[in-house]
Design a protein around this motif. Structure first.
Motif, PDB file in Angstrom:
ATOM      1  N   ILE A  52       0.843  -1.204   0.000  1.00  0.00           N
ATOM      2  CA  ILE A  52       0.000   0.000   0.000  1.00  0.00           C
ATOM      3  C   ILE A  52       0.876   1.252   0.000  1.00  0.00           C
ATOM      4  CG2 ILE A  52      -1.695   1.329   1.335  1.00  0.00           C
ATOM      5  CD1 ILE A  52      -2.887  -1.360   2.246  1.00  0.00           C
ATOM      6  N   ARG A  53       1.971   1.227   0.753  1.00  0.00           N
ATOM      7  CA  ARG A  53       2.897   2.377   0.755  1.00  0.00           C
ATOM      8  C   ARG A  53       3.456   2.624  -0.639  1.00  0.00           C
ATOM      9  NH1 ARG A  53       8.097   2.362   0.808  1.00  0.00           N
ATOM     10  NH2 ARG A  53       8.324   0.269   1.700  1.00  0.00           N
ATOM     11  N   ILE A  54       3.882   1.568  -1.323  1.00  0.00           N
ATOM     12  CA  ILE A  54       4.401   1.719  -2.686  1.00  0.00           C
ATOM     13  C   ILE A  54       3.324   2.299  -3.601  1.00  0.00           C
ATOM     14  CG2 ILE A  54       5.186   0.426  -4.715  1.00  0.00           C
ATOM     15  CD1 ILE A  54       6.603  -1.494  -2.738  1.00  0.00           C
ATOM     16  N   ALA A  55       2.095   1.770  -3.459  1.00  0.00           N
ATOM     17  CA  ALA A  55       0.993   2.242  -4.298  1.00  0.00           C
ATOM     18  C   ALA A  55       0.716   3.726  -4.073  1.00  0.00           C
ATOM     19  CB  ALA A  55      -0.261   1.423  -4.024  1.00  0.00           C
ATOM     20  N   VAL A  56       0.748   4.141  -2.812  1.00  0.00           N
ATOM     21  CA  VAL A  56       0.384   5.523  -2.467  1.00  0.00           C
ATOM     22  C   VAL A  56       1.521   6.498  -2.753  1.00  0.00           C
ATOM     23  CG1 VAL A  56      -0.168   7.030  -0.512  1.00  0.00           C
ATOM     24  CG2 VAL A  56      -1.350   4.840  -0.773  1.00  0.00           C
ATOM     25  N   ILE A  80      -3.184  -2.417  10.569  1.00  0.00           N
ATOM     26  CA  ILE A  80      -2.942  -2.116   9.160  1.00  0.00           C
ATOM     27  C   ILE A  80      -3.526  -0.749   8.804  1.00  0.00           C
ATOM     28  CG2 ILE A  80      -3.569  -2.781   6.807  1.00  0.00           C
ATOM     29  CD1 ILE A  80      -3.397  -5.712   7.749  1.00  0.00           C
ATOM     30  N   VAL A  81      -4.760  -0.509   9.249  1.00  0.00           N
ATOM     31  CA  VAL A  81      -5.407   0.777   8.976  1.00  0.00           C
ATOM     32  C   VAL A  81      -4.604   1.916   9.604  1.00  0.00           C
ATOM     33  CG1 VAL A  81      -7.463   2.181   9.424  1.00  0.00           C
ATOM     34  CG2 VAL A  81      -7.712  -0.216   8.722  1.00  0.00           C
ATOM     35  N   GLU A  82      -4.181   1.736  10.841  1.00  0.00           N
ATOM     36  CA  GLU A  82      -3.446   2.784  11.542  1.00  0.00           C
ATOM     37  C   GLU A  82      -2.135   3.108  10.828  1.00  0.00           C
ATOM     38  OE1 GLU A  82      -2.665   3.867  16.183  1.00  0.00           O
ATOM     39  OE2 GLU A  82      -2.356   1.791  15.568  1.00  0.00           O
ATOM     40  N   ARG A  83      -1.436   2.096  10.366  1.00  0.00           N
ATOM     41  CA  ARG A  83      -0.153   2.320   9.682  1.00  0.00           C
ATOM     42  C   ARG A  83      -0.366   2.985   8.323  1.00  0.00           C
ATOM     43  NH1 ARG A  83       2.721  -3.438  10.063  1.00  0.00           N
ATOM     44  NH2 ARG A  83       4.411  -2.334   8.931  1.00  0.00           N
ATOM     45  N   CYS A  84      -1.422   2.621   7.648  1.00  0.00           N
ATOM     46  CA  CYS A  84      -1.694   3.243   6.345  1.00  0.00           C
ATOM     47  C   CYS A  84      -2.175   4.678   6.495  1.00  0.00           C
ATOM     48  CB  CYS A  84      -2.727   2.414   5.580  1.00  0.00           C
ATOM     49  SG  CYS A  84      -2.091   0.805   5.039  1.00  0.00           S
ATOM     50  N   ALA A  85      -2.847   4.971   7.596  1.00  0.00           N
ATOM     51  CA  ALA A  85      -3.297   6.338   7.847  1.00  0.00           C
ATOM     52  C   ALA A  85      -2.125   7.278   8.092  1.00  0.00           C
ATOM     53  CB  ALA A  85      -4.249   6.368   9.041  1.00  0.00           C
ATOM     54  N   ALA A  86      -0.971   6.718   8.447  1.00  0.00           N
ATOM     55  CA  ALA A  86       0.222   7.535   8.714  1.00  0.00           C
ATOM     56  C   ALA A  86       1.031   7.818   7.458  1.00  0.00           C
ATOM     57  CB  ALA A  86       1.100   6.841   9.752  1.00  0.00           C
ATOM     58  N   LEU A  87       0.619   7.243   6.330  1.00  0.00           N
ATOM     59  CA  LEU A  87       1.356   7.456   5.093  1.00  0.00           C
ATOM     60  C   LEU A  87       1.219   8.899   4.614  1.00  0.00           C
ATOM     61  CD1 LEU A  87       0.392   4.201   3.142  1.00  0.00           C
ATOM     62  CD2 LEU A  87       2.595   4.703   4.236  1.00  0.00           C
ATOM     63  N   GLU A  88       2.235   9.364   3.905  1.00  0.00           N
ATOM     64  CA  GLU A  88       2.204  10.687   3.271  1.00  0.00           C
ATOM     65  C   GLU A  88       2.402  10.526   1.778  1.00  0.00           C
ATOM     66  OE1 GLU A  88       1.472  13.537   4.455  1.00  0.00           O
ATOM     67  OE2 GLU A  88       1.406  13.079   6.590  1.00  0.00           O
TER      68      GLU A  88
END
Length: 329
Positions: A52-56, A80-88
């Motif tokens: 998901i990080r690579i995608a975003v 998983i949701v919490e870690r993805c919410a921290a993405l920039e």
């Protein structure tokens, strides 16, 4: 950027977290269930977050939808949701669920950063629910939806599939109920994604059937193409507004030209379409210690080869071997 040869850009990622489900819906899987994926075949939490990080961050994805099977069965979901919410940049995140586990998880999911939910509910009648799902959990779904609404996971969207001889008379009642409860209702045509391969085009309830039924009680005014954008649902304003109802007509009114979705299965395969017969393996790349740039390049090549349409209108169409529970909705 995930672009294909027809100029479509995929910005919406659907991520299946598990192929398991605690219902046995007749249009999805047999009563005895399926042979589930072995745990070593599933992506780990770290692998999911990395993809998901690579995608975003590298591929331009702006929306992430967690699906299954039933994603609430994934033990690490909140993390998983919490870690993805921290993405920039932070992606918008939603969840498609049968709702059974929402009463106990809605507050935690909202706190972790989930934005909203889609809940599957095909009937307002508990006896019909039991027949359709082979489980007596109707009350749990209703309670889960209310918990999601109260937690702020809004708008709560309700997905309903109408089946001949079971709930095909319920469209007006479902819409009246959704309006009263403050939910957004969307009907979905039954698709050829059942594990039994029992789907038949001539037996399905079509978008036309649904709209005809709704118009026996409501006045519907079509929204324009501009309002729809790349959304799969055609929407109609109900009785002049503000409420709307949607119909996702994948079979009779395909919307492939505007598709902006890319999909990851629970075992790490890229799918360019729900009805694709080919997949591209990202799990192998992850586990062979490929770098982010290499993984992104594999993903881009997969999406570049996306076909013009689903092929549902072709007489030679073949139903995918993998059912909806494995693919992710």
């Amino acid at each position: 950027m995930l672009i294909d040869t027809f100029g479509r850009v995929a910005t919406d990622l659907r991520v299946s977290l598990t192929d398991r489900c605690n219902l046995r819906c007749t249009y999805c899987m047999p009563e005895e269930g399926l042979q589930w994926l072995a745990k070593p075949d599933l992506l780990t939490d770290d692998e999911i977050v990395r993809l998901i990080r690579i995608a975003v961050t590298d591929l331009g994805v702006t929306e992430v939808r967690f699906t299954g099977g039933e994603p609430l069965l994934r033990p690490g979901l909140v993390g998983i949701v919490e870690r993805c919410a921290a993405l920039e940049p932070r992606p918008r995140m939603s969840l498609t669920t049968n709702g059974i586990g929402l009463k106990r998880t809605a507050t935690a999911l909202k706190a972790a950063g989930l934005d909203r939910v889609n809940v599957s509910l095909d009937t307002l009648r508990p006896d019909v629910f039991k027949t359709l799902t082979r489980r007596d959990r109707h009350r749990d779904v209703l309670d889960g939806m209310a918990a999601a609404r109260d937690a702020g996971l809004v708008p709560v969207k309700v997905n309903a599939v109408l089946m001949p001889g079971l709930n095909d008379d319920e469209a007006p009642d479902l819409l009246a109920w959704a309006i009263e409860e403050g939910y957004e209702l969307r009907f979905i045509e039954q698709m050829p994604l059942d594990a039994q391969h029992g789907w038949k085009r001539d037996g399905m309830i079509t978008a036309g059937d649904i709209l005809e039924s709704l118009r026996t009680r409501f006045t519907l005014t079509a929204e324009g193409a501009e309002e729809r954008g790349s959304a799969p649902a055609e929407r109609w304003v109900v009785d002049g507004g503000p409420h709307t109802v949607g119909v996702i007509a994948s079979v009779t009114r395909p919307f492939c030209r505007a598709c902006d979705r890319t999909r990851l299965t629970a075992d790490g395969q890229v799918r360019t379409c729900l009805f694709a017969t080919e997949e591209t393996d990202l799990r192998a790349a992850l586990r062979s210690e490929a770098g982010d740039a290499e993984v992104a390049e594999i993903w881009k090549k997969a999406m570049w080869g996306k076909k013009a349409g689903s092929g549902l209108d072709d007489p030679s169409f073949l139903q995918p071997d993998r059912p909806m529970s494995a693919i992710g909705g």
